[in-house]
Scaffold this active site. Structure first.
Site, mmCIF file in Angstrom:
data_model
loop_
_atom_site.group_PDB
_atom_site.id
_atom_site.type_symbol
_atom_site.label_atom_id
_atom_site.label_comp_id
_atom_site.label_asym_id
_atom_site.label_seq_id
_atom_site.Cartn_x
_atom_site.Cartn_y
_atom_site.Cartn_z
ATOM 1 N N SER A 163 0.854 -1.192 0.000
ATOM 2 C CA SER A 163 0.000 0.000 0.000
ATOM 3 C C SER A 163 0.882 1.231 0.000
ATOM 4 C CB SER A 163 -0.897 0.014 1.245
ATOM 5 O OG SER A 163 -1.495 1.282 1.423
ATOM 6 N N TYR A 215 -1.296 -0.761 10.260
ATOM 7 C CA TYR A 215 -1.433 -1.031 8.823
ATOM 8 C C TYR A 215 -0.168 -0.618 8.082
ATOM 9 C CZ TYR A 215 -3.575 -0.997 4.155
ATOM 10 O OH TYR A 215 -3.869 -1.220 2.834
#
Length: 272
Positions: free
Chosen positions: A154, A166
């Site tokens: 990401s 994350y």
């Protein structure tokens, strides 16, 4: 040979796409990659925690004349990763490609995040790729004399923005990618990583307001192209990196974000 031949080298090959299902007819990153690979002649094993979602992807592939099979698999478990690879070899006779596409989101700082949630995110976003690659790589070497792997990270790994756990997990995916590329280049296995930007995918739909016009406008404004990405954009990148067109590319990070990382974080979106 001139070096200009348009040979993607995908026809007749076999791929595993983890997280290859999606709600309804939605196009997530995994489903898009599976469909696009099948269109190029690759046989695809579509793995998902939910068999019905994986089977819907297979149905879509077969409706276009492609070849695929569905399997329910919890790849947080080592035994399930081993079974997935074994079932792929049993069904299709070889393994050439792996799209490590499974991932979950998380929000909050180290102060806010619960330790059990941190461990869960790391398990799903990083350990699954470690475990599935652990069994896929020997199978590629034995049955295909090499292969290619794509890991999905990401842009949060490149530009932290308040999603600490994350971000850590997706940064670890980049490190894992580069380490695997070094370790297995001699085995004729290429390993690359994709960092998606704001995407309009089923995972976003599930967030309630992710489908709202305001949310879609925010994602589009975050891009210098003034449009939001879709699962098809990631699927095209996966197909390229697995193909022969990328034969001399390994250990690299391909950012697919419409230029989001070129702008300030205040223009960013929370959706990946």
């Amino acid at each position: 040979m001139t070096g200009l031949e348009d040979d993607a080298g995908l026809a007749g090959k076999v791929a595993i796409v983890s997280g290859g299902g999606a709600a309804g007819d939605g196009i997530g990153n995994g489903r898009a990659a599976a469909i696009l690979l099948a269109r190029a002649g690759t046989k695809v094993m579509v793995a998902d925690l939910d068999l019905a979602l994986a089977q819907r992807t297979v149905d879509m592939i077969e409706a276009e004349g492609g070849s695929a099979a569905a399997i329910a698999c919890d790849i947080t478990r080592e035994s399930e990763c081993k079974r997935l690879v074994q079932q792929t070899i049993s069904r299709f006779g070889r393994l050439d490609f792996l799209d490590n596409n499974v991932g979950i989101g998380s929000r909050g700082s180290v102060v806010d995040e619960k330790p059990e949630e941190y461990r869960r995110v790391m398990q799903v976003n990083v350990e699954t790729m470690f475990l599935l690659s652990k069994y896929a790589i020997p199978a590629m070497i034995e049955t295909a004399k090499g292969g290619a792997i794509v890991n999905i990270s990401s842009i949060s790994a490149l530009r932290p923005r308040g999603l600490t756990t994350y971000t850590v997990s997706k940064a670890a995916v980049i490190g894992l990618t580069q380490a695997m590329a070094v370790d297995h280049g001699r085995d004729n296995i290429r390993v690359n990583c994709i960092c998606p930007g704001p995407m309009y995918t089923p995972m976003v739909y599930a967030r309630g307001n992710g489908m709202s016009e305001a949310a879609r406008t925010q994602r589009a404004r975050a891009s210098v192209l003034k449009t939001e990405g879709t699962g098809w954009d990631i699927g095209q990148a996966v197909r390229f990196l697995l193909s022969g067109h990328a034969r001399y590319i390994t250990g690299q990070v391909l950012v697919v974000d419409g230029g989001v990382t070129l702008q300030g974080p205040e223009r960013d979106s929370q959706d990946r």
